[in-house]
Design a protein around this motif. Structure first.
Motif, PDB file in Angstrom:
ATOM      1  N   PHE A   5       3.956  -0.488   4.975  1.00 57.09           N
ATOM      2  CA  PHE A   5       4.208  -0.327   3.735  1.00 57.09           C
ATOM      3  C   PHE A   5       2.671   0.182   3.487  1.00 57.09           C
ATOM      4  O   PHE A   5       1.811  -0.104   3.465  1.00 57.09           O
ATOM      5  CB  PHE A   5       4.992  -1.875   2.805  1.00 57.09           C
ATOM      6  CG  PHE A   5       4.452  -2.423   3.017  1.00 57.09           C
ATOM      7  CD1 PHE A   5       3.124  -2.696   1.654  1.00 57.09           C
ATOM      8  CD2 PHE A   5       4.793  -3.887   3.374  1.00 57.09           C
ATOM      9  CE1 PHE A   5       2.118  -3.756   1.541  1.00 57.09           C
ATOM     10  CE2 PHE A   5       3.652  -5.291   3.453  1.00 57.09           C
ATOM     11  CZ  PHE A   5       2.845  -5.079   2.670  1.00 57.09           C
ATOM     12  N   ARG A   6       2.657   1.166   2.620  1.00 64.37           N
ATOM     13  CA  ARG A   6       1.823   1.835   2.086  1.00 64.37           C
ATOM     14  C   ARG A   6       2.407   3.069  -0.059  1.00 64.37           C
ATOM     15  O   ARG A   6       3.089   2.871   0.092  1.00 64.37           O
ATOM     16  CB  ARG A   6       0.820   2.646   3.081  1.00 64.37           C
ATOM     17  CG  ARG A   6       0.447   3.451   2.263  1.00 64.37           C
ATOM     18  CD  ARG A   6      -0.289   4.605   3.383  1.00 64.37           C
ATOM     19  NE  ARG A   6       0.274   5.690   3.716  1.00 64.37           N
ATOM     20  CZ  ARG A   6       1.245   6.240   4.714  1.00 64.37           C
ATOM     21  NH1 ARG A   6       0.607   5.711   5.716  1.00 64.37           N
ATOM     22  NH2 ARG A   6       1.739   7.178   4.510  1.00 64.37           N
ATOM     23  N   ASN A   7       1.648   2.551  -0.327  1.00 59.54           N
ATOM     24  CA  ASN A   7       1.370   2.619  -2.102  1.00 59.54           C
ATOM     25  C   ASN A   7       3.046   2.809  -2.472  1.00 59.54           C
ATOM     26  O   ASN A   7       3.226   1.251  -2.507  1.00 59.54           O
ATOM     27  CB  ASN A   7       1.047   4.574  -1.509  1.00 59.54           C
ATOM     28  CG  ASN A   7       0.258   4.508  -1.574  1.00 59.54           C
ATOM     29  OD1 ASN A   7      -1.102   3.721  -1.734  1.00 59.54           O
ATOM     30  ND2 ASN A   7      -0.334   5.560  -0.725  1.00 59.54           N
ATOM     31  N   ASN A   8       3.826   3.205  -3.027  1.00 65.29           N
ATOM     32  CA  ASN A   8       5.647   3.379  -2.741  1.00 65.29           C
ATOM     33  C   ASN A   8       6.214   3.539  -1.771  1.00 65.29           C
ATOM     34  O   ASN A   8       7.765   3.001  -2.457  1.00 65.29           O
ATOM     35  CB  ASN A   8       5.421   3.951  -4.039  1.00 65.29           C
ATOM     36  CG  ASN A   8       4.964   4.427  -5.060  1.00 65.29           C
ATOM     37  OD1 ASN A   8       4.404   3.095  -5.395  1.00 65.29           O
ATOM     38  ND2 ASN A   8       4.407   4.454  -6.097  1.00 65.29           N
ATOM     39  N   ASN A  55      -0.477  -8.454   7.734  1.00 66.66           N
ATOM     40  CA  ASN A  55      -2.211  -7.100   8.444  1.00 66.66           C
ATOM     41  C   ASN A  55      -2.190  -6.682   6.828  1.00 66.66           C
ATOM     42  O   ASN A  55      -1.014  -5.575   6.882  1.00 66.66           O
ATOM     43  CB  ASN A  55      -2.687  -7.165   9.099  1.00 66.66           C
ATOM     44  CG  ASN A  55      -3.228  -6.315   9.424  1.00 66.66           C
ATOM     45  OD1 ASN A  55      -4.459  -6.005   9.129  1.00 66.66           O
ATOM     46  ND2 ASN A  55      -3.564  -5.618  11.086  1.00 66.66           N
ATOM     47  N   LEU A  56      -2.677  -7.164   6.259  1.00 66.69           N
ATOM     48  CA  LEU A  56      -3.062  -5.847   4.657  1.00 66.69           C
ATOM     49  C   LEU A  56      -3.920  -4.733   4.638  1.00 66.69           C
ATOM     50  O   LEU A  56      -3.943  -4.361   3.802  1.00 66.69           O
ATOM     51  CB  LEU A  56      -2.868  -6.781   3.588  1.00 66.69           C
ATOM     52  CG  LEU A  56      -1.940  -8.424   3.603  1.00 66.69           C
ATOM     53  CD1 LEU A  56      -2.395  -8.508   2.296  1.00 66.69           C
ATOM     54  CD2 LEU A  56      -0.931  -7.461   2.874  1.00 66.69           C
ATOM     55  N   ASN A  57      -4.477  -5.121   5.844  1.00 62.86           N
ATOM     56  CA  ASN A  57      -5.994  -4.148   5.922  1.00 62.86           C
ATOM     57  C   ASN A  57      -5.933  -3.563   8.030  1.00 62.86           C
ATOM     58  O   ASN A  57      -7.004  -3.743   8.614  1.00 62.86           O
ATOM     59  CB  ASN A  57      -7.320  -4.717   5.337  1.00 62.86           C
ATOM     60  CG  ASN A  57      -7.556  -5.148   4.310  1.00 62.86           C
ATOM     61  OD1 ASN A  57      -7.200  -4.788   3.732  1.00 62.86           O
ATOM     62  ND2 ASN A  57      -7.700  -6.624   4.520  1.00 62.86           N
ATOM     63  N   PRO A  58      -4.704  -2.948   7.903  1.00 64.29           N
ATOM     64  CA  PRO A  58      -4.829  -2.666   9.123  1.00 64.29           C
ATOM     65  C   PRO A  58      -5.893  -1.462   9.317  1.00 64.29           C
ATOM     66  O   PRO A  58      -5.958  -0.554   8.585  1.00 64.29           O
ATOM     67  CB  PRO A  58      -3.162  -1.594   9.408  1.00 64.29           C
ATOM     68  CG  PRO A  58      -3.431  -1.694   7.892  1.00 64.29           C
ATOM     69  CD  PRO A  58      -3.632  -2.307   6.882  1.00 64.29           C
ATOM     70  N   LYS A  59      -6.057  -1.244  10.818  1.00 71.79           N
ATOM     71  CA  LYS A  59      -7.148  -0.648  11.085  1.00 71.79           C
ATOM     72  C   LYS A  59      -7.120   0.549  11.609  1.00 71.79           C
ATOM     73  O   LYS A  59      -7.541   2.085  11.119  1.00 71.79           O
ATOM     74  CB  LYS A  59      -7.999  -0.766  12.755  1.00 71.79           C
ATOM     75  CG  LYS A  59      -8.999  -2.154  12.193  1.00 71.79           C
ATOM     76  CD  LYS A  59      -9.857  -2.726  13.852  1.00 71.79           C
ATOM     77  CE  LYS A  59     -10.815  -3.217  13.306  1.00 71.79           C
ATOM     78  NZ  LYS A  59     -10.983  -4.813  13.148  1.00 71.79           N
TER      79      LYS A  59
END
Length: 186
Positions: free
Chosen positions: A14-17, A146-150
């Motif tokens: 998921f990202r943004n909306n 993982n809320l901060n994927p590389k």
């Protein structure tokens, strides 16, 4: 079938909306999926929370706009991993490939500590990320977050110009079931 079912790894990006829920198509996962066909659905789902729309992306019937579930949030809480989760309950109306409707109770556990309205499949729209779903003999549980994927996330947006309704999809499922029945008679 449920007793012999194996676990499979599905992913929710998921990202943004937007979110995309899918089965990672590796030979190992496809082999596992083949033994779990009735227990878990590998049909991908796309969600756009800005317009509260969830789409089932079926290779058999097309892109289906799904009706959101009517969740009732309870007072129950539990911890999943490091997150405090709240319980929500709903009744899902399903259409069998044999051509009839039936209902199943759904239990969702979501965390407001991750304030996004995403979850697996159609189990979305709650005021936090859904970490666990229980219904009938099926459980879907988040095993890694993982809320901060590389790497950049792959959000597959379907062609929304070709959307069909749930009723149209049910009719196509009926036709497919009837054609299958006719082939078996021959």
């Amino acid at each position: 079938m449920y007793k012999n079912a194996k676990e499979v790894d599905l992913f929710l990006h998921f990202r943004n909306n937007e979110s995309y829920y899918y089965l990672q198509e590796s030979l190992d996962e496809l082999d596992k999926y083949n033994t779990t066909v009735g227990a878990v659905s590998a049909i991908p789902y796309y969600r756009n929370s800005a317009n509260n729309s969830t789409y089932e992306i079926s290779t058999y019937v097309g892109i289906v706009k799904r009706t959101p579930l009517d969740w009732k949030i309870t007072n129950k809480t539990k911890k999943i991993g490091k997150y405090i989760c709240n319980q929500a309950l709903a009744t899902e109306t399903l259409f069998s490939r044999q051509g009839h409707y039936y209902t199943e109770k759904v239990e969702a556990w979501f965390t407001t500590e991750i304030p996004v309205s995403f979850g697996p499949k159609l189990y979305t729209g709650l005021p936090g990320l859904v970490l666990e779903i229980n219904k009938n003999k099926i459980s879907i549980t988040a095993t890694e977050i993982n809320l901060n994927p590389k790497k950049g996330l792959n959000i597959t947006v379907p062609n929304l110009n070709k959307i069909i309704t749930q009723e149209q999809a049910n009719k196509k499922w009926e036709e497919l079931a009837e054609a299958s029945k006719q082939r078996r008679k021959k």
